[in-house]
Design an enzyme around this catalytic site. Sequence first.
Site, PDB file in Angstrom:
ATOM      1  N   ARG A 262      -9.575 -14.335   1.766  1.00  0.00           N
ATOM      2  CA  ARG A 262      -8.774 -13.154   2.243  1.00  0.00           C
ATOM      3  C   ARG A 262      -9.620 -12.312   2.749  1.00  0.00           C
ATOM      4  NH1 ARG A 262      -6.806 -10.483  -2.863  1.00  0.00           N
ATOM      5  NH2 ARG A 262      -8.245  -8.538  -2.087  1.00  0.00           N
ATOM      6  N   HIS A 266      -5.934  -6.677  -0.612  1.00  0.00           N
ATOM      7  CA  HIS A 266      -4.746  -7.437  -1.045  1.00  0.00           C
ATOM      8  C   HIS A 266      -3.483  -6.814  -0.430  1.00  0.00           C
ATOM      9  CE1 HIS A 266      -1.986  -9.235  -3.785  1.00  0.00           C
ATOM     10  NE2 HIS A 266      -1.390  -7.964  -4.200  1.00  0.00           N
ATOM     11  N   TYR A 275     -13.974  -4.292  -5.657  1.00  0.00           N
ATOM     12  CA  TYR A 275     -14.439  -5.307  -6.686  1.00  0.00           C
ATOM     13  C   TYR A 275     -15.000  -6.598  -5.789  1.00  0.00           C
ATOM     14  CZ  TYR A 275      -9.735  -6.425  -4.252  1.00  0.00           C
ATOM     15  OH  TYR A 275      -8.852  -6.806  -3.661  1.00  0.00           O
TER      16      TYR A 275
END
Length: 365
Positions: A262, A266, A275
Amino acid sequence: MSRETPAAALLPSGVPVRFLAEDGTRVDEHGGYAEPPSDRLVEAYRLMVLGRRFDAQATALTKQGRLAVYPSSAGQEACQVASALALTEADWLFPTYRDSVALVARGLEPGEILTLLRGDAHCGYDPAETRVAPQCTPLATQTLHAAGLAHAMQRRGEDAVAFALIGDGATSEGDFHEALNFAAVFKAPVVFFVQNNGFAISVPFEKQSAAPALAYKGVGYGVRSEQVDGNDAVAVLSVLDDAVAHARAGRGPVLVEAHTYRIDAHTNADDATRYRDQAEVEKWRAADPVRRLETYLTGRNLVSDNDIERFRAEAETFAAGVRDTLNADVEPDPMSLFEHVYAVPTRQLATQRALVAAELEAVEG
């Protein structure tokens, strides 16, 4: 005593199946899978170019307030497009909220696809007509729907397959395991396609599963399994073609895991820098699925510079249409609140509907 068991036929390849290296050159790591015909690879490339431009446009529309949220699938174009190309019009697709590009490749209208993400309705297209289930936001619930519908089609004698798109985080949900078990017991014609993009929101794969690969989760349920390089469009299309043919032939369900990434956060509401570091993202950019396939096709003289420019121009025109559609203000019908609640409206719902209708009439009068 021989250690050969029926489980051996269910095991995935030891390493992800792939035809192309990161630089687009051919490699011999395809495990005997057949390379798709050239015309299908060119069509896959065209749709990947279109899909990437659509994804970028939808992301921009969130910043302009035209979409409430948009989960980007940038970097996952090979998985998205191959999912659509592997199916016939009679087959059913069960997408998640991140699979808008797969719906574009399936031929659905962008405005109808983005209705959910705009917040106008739970689904903007007709699932029965398109054979595409509503994009699923709860994790893994669509796997049960796919397994149940596949079993129903099987009992009716339909020549059709259900195809469930899943994220890696969804494999930790109970619904996923129930769906695999049900599908295996009844040999339902369903393919479960896991796009392992490295993160379940902010949780990296290694913190949610100790399995060597998610593909191995199918073996315990008696489901044939495979893993593939999700950024290699040739490999993904080949493996999915084979999986769909397996399910269609009545040989039972298949679980395929694609190893991809990805690239974006998100959703537009997520700060991925909290993160993961940029070096990791850049490493995966080097494995870009669109560029990889483009390099392979140009190297074999299957697409020319003129073809590439034509595909990009088509994508720009498509993106302009998406902008025009989403920039038009929606005029919601208040009475639509009472649609799609019950197949047969209850007495209480009918009373409420009449009350709202009377109030609207009084205001307009």
